[in-house]
Design a protein around this motif. Structure first.
Motif, PDB file in Angstrom:
ATOM      1  N   THR A 124       0.834  -1.201   0.000  1.00  0.00           N
ATOM      2  CA  THR A 124       0.000   0.000   0.000  1.00  0.00           C
ATOM      3  C   THR A 124       0.867   1.248   0.000  1.00  0.00           C
ATOM      4  O   THR A 124       2.053   1.202   0.331  1.00  0.00           O
ATOM      5  CB  THR A 124      -0.937   0.044   1.220  1.00  0.00           C
ATOM      6  N   GLU A 125       0.223   2.390  -0.348  1.00  0.00           N
ATOM      7  CA  GLU A 125       0.918   3.672  -0.386  1.00  0.00           C
ATOM      8  C   GLU A 125      -0.004   4.777   0.093  1.00  0.00           C
ATOM      9  O   GLU A 125      -1.232   4.624   0.104  1.00  0.00           O
ATOM     10  CB  GLU A 125       1.401   3.987  -1.807  1.00  0.00           C
ATOM     11  N   ALA A 126       0.602   5.883   0.477  1.00  0.00           N
ATOM     12  CA  ALA A 126      -0.132   7.095   0.847  1.00  0.00           C
ATOM     13  C   ALA A 126       0.735   8.275   0.439  1.00  0.00           C
ATOM     14  O   ALA A 126       1.960   8.175   0.390  1.00  0.00           O
ATOM     15  CB  ALA A 126      -0.411   7.138   2.348  1.00  0.00           C
ATOM     16  N   ALA A 127       0.095   9.410   0.146  1.00  0.00           N
ATOM     17  CA  ALA A 127       0.848  10.591  -0.270  1.00  0.00           C
ATOM     18  C   ALA A 127       0.053  11.850   0.018  1.00  0.00           C
ATOM     19  O   ALA A 127      -1.175  11.813   0.122  1.00  0.00           O
ATOM     20  CB  ALA A 127       1.174  10.513  -1.759  1.00  0.00           C
ATOM     21  N   THR A 128       0.775  12.941   0.146  1.00  0.00           N
ATOM     22  CA  THR A 128       0.157  14.260   0.252  1.00  0.00           C
ATOM     23  C   THR A 128       1.023  15.257  -0.501  1.00  0.00           C
ATOM     24  O   THR A 128       2.254  15.173  -0.466  1.00  0.00           O
ATOM     25  CB  THR A 128      -0.035  14.688   1.721  1.00  0.00           C
ATOM     26  N   THR A 129       0.379  16.157  -1.198  1.00  0.00           N
ATOM     27  CA  THR A 129       1.084  17.236  -1.888  1.00  0.00           C
ATOM     28  C   THR A 129       1.113  18.442  -0.966  1.00  0.00           C
ATOM     29  O   THR A 129       0.087  18.835  -0.421  1.00  0.00           O
ATOM     30  CB  THR A 129       0.383  17.585  -3.217  1.00  0.00           C
ATOM     31  N   THR A 130       2.300  19.013  -0.780  1.00  0.00           N
ATOM     32  CA  THR A 130       2.419  20.176   0.098  1.00  0.00           C
ATOM     33  C   THR A 130       2.454  21.487  -0.670  1.00  0.00           C
ATOM     34  O   THR A 130       2.202  22.540  -0.093  1.00  0.00           O
ATOM     35  CB  THR A 130       3.670  20.074   0.995  1.00  0.00           C
ATOM     36  N   THR A 135       5.246  19.127  -5.141  1.00  0.00           N
ATOM     37  CA  THR A 135       6.155  18.613  -4.125  1.00  0.00           C
ATOM     38  C   THR A 135       5.346  18.123  -2.942  1.00  0.00           C
ATOM     39  O   THR A 135       4.269  18.650  -2.649  1.00  0.00           O
ATOM     40  CB  THR A 135       7.205  19.669  -3.717  1.00  0.00           C
ATOM     41  N   GLY A 136       5.829  17.078  -2.293  1.00  0.00           N
ATOM     42  CA  GLY A 136       5.086  16.525  -1.169  1.00  0.00           C
ATOM     43  C   GLY A 136       5.791  15.340  -0.550  1.00  0.00           C
ATOM     44  O   GLY A 136       7.001  15.142  -0.726  1.00  0.00           O
ATOM     45  N   LEU A 137       5.006  14.546   0.164  1.00  0.00           N
ATOM     46  CA  LEU A 137       5.509  13.374   0.871  1.00  0.00           C
ATOM     47  C   LEU A 137       4.775  12.134   0.384  1.00  0.00           C
ATOM     48  O   LEU A 137       3.577  12.187   0.090  1.00  0.00           O
ATOM     49  CB  LEU A 137       5.310  13.528   2.378  1.00  0.00           C
ATOM     50  N   TRP A 138       5.480  11.015   0.333  1.00  0.00           N
ATOM     51  CA  TRP A 138       4.923   9.732  -0.115  1.00  0.00           C
ATOM     52  C   TRP A 138       5.535   8.647   0.748  1.00  0.00           C
ATOM     53  O   TRP A 138       6.691   8.741   1.156  1.00  0.00           O
ATOM     54  CB  TRP A 138       5.280   9.518  -1.583  1.00  0.00           C
ATOM     55  N   GLU A 139       4.747   7.601   1.000  1.00  0.00           N
ATOM     56  CA  GLU A 139       5.291   6.442   1.718  1.00  0.00           C
ATOM     57  C   GLU A 139       4.632   5.177   1.214  1.00  0.00           C
ATOM     58  O   GLU A 139       3.540   5.224   0.616  1.00  0.00           O
ATOM     59  CB  GLU A 139       5.108   6.584   3.225  1.00  0.00           C
ATOM     60  N   CYS A 140       5.302   4.053   1.439  1.00  0.00           N
ATOM     61  CA  CYS A 140       4.710   2.764   1.096  1.00  0.00           C
ATOM     62  C   CYS A 140       5.241   1.688   2.033  1.00  0.00           C
ATOM     63  O   CYS A 140       6.238   1.865   2.722  1.00  0.00           O
ATOM     64  CB  CYS A 140       4.948   2.404  -0.368  1.00  0.00           C
ATOM     65  N   THR A 141       4.509   0.574   2.006  1.00  0.00           N
ATOM     66  CA  THR A 141       4.861  -0.583   2.826  1.00  0.00           C
ATOM     67  C   THR A 141       5.863  -1.445   2.047  1.00  0.00           C
ATOM     68  O   THR A 141       6.030  -1.263   0.839  1.00  0.00           O
ATOM     69  CB  THR A 141       3.594  -1.388   3.158  1.00  0.00           C
ATOM     70  N   PRO A 142       6.535  -2.369   2.723  1.00  0.00           N
ATOM     71  CA  PRO A 142       7.513  -3.218   2.039  1.00  0.00           C
ATOM     72  C   PRO A 142       6.889  -4.059   0.933  1.00  0.00           C
ATOM     73  O   PRO A 142       5.736  -4.492   1.020  1.00  0.00           O
ATOM     74  CB  PRO A 142       8.050  -4.111   3.167  1.00  0.00           C
TER      75      PRO A 142
END
Length: 118
Positions: free
Chosen positions: A33-39, A47-54
């Motif tokens: 899964t992933e999640a993100a936000t644009t700042t 530009t923003g932040l993003w993350e995901c699981t292994p």
């Protein structure tokens, strides 16, 4: 375009809530899964932040270039015809328009990204 300057400390970016995770459409690993936000955005640059699981997923950068800095976690990037490269906290990556590869995420990964449309 706004003239507002948005700043975040390293602690803020590592702990910021990015919202609910959703399945990664290009996942090669079940349950990734992933999640993100644009700042900030001006229509051509985001530009923003993003993350995901292994897990593993495919990625392409068509019509835009991405520059990112790994904040937490580790990933190995595989591009056909090249040696795999591992990235971790503090590392900067540039994926130019036309780039294509596989991300092998070893532990929860968070990055700061900037994309620039062609």
């Amino acid at each position: 375009m706004s003239d507002t300057i948005v700043t975040h400390s390293a602690h803020d970016t590592a702990a910021a809530d990015l919202g609910a995770h959703a399945p990664k459409p290009t996942a090669l690993t079940d349950g990734l899964t992933e999640a993100a936000t644009t700042t900030w955005s001006n229509g051509r640059i985001d530009t923003g932040l993003w993350e995901c699981t292994p897990g593993d997923f495919t990625a392409e950068r068509n019509g835009y270039t991405e520059i990112c800095t790994i904040l937490t976690g580790r990933v190995t990037i595989e591009v056909e015809g090249q040696q795999p490269e591992q990235f971790g906290p503090g590392d900067v990556m540039v994926m130019p328009s036309g780039w294509k590869g596989v991300w092998r995420v070893h532990e929860p990964l968070r990055k700061h990204f900037t994309t620039i449309d062609d």
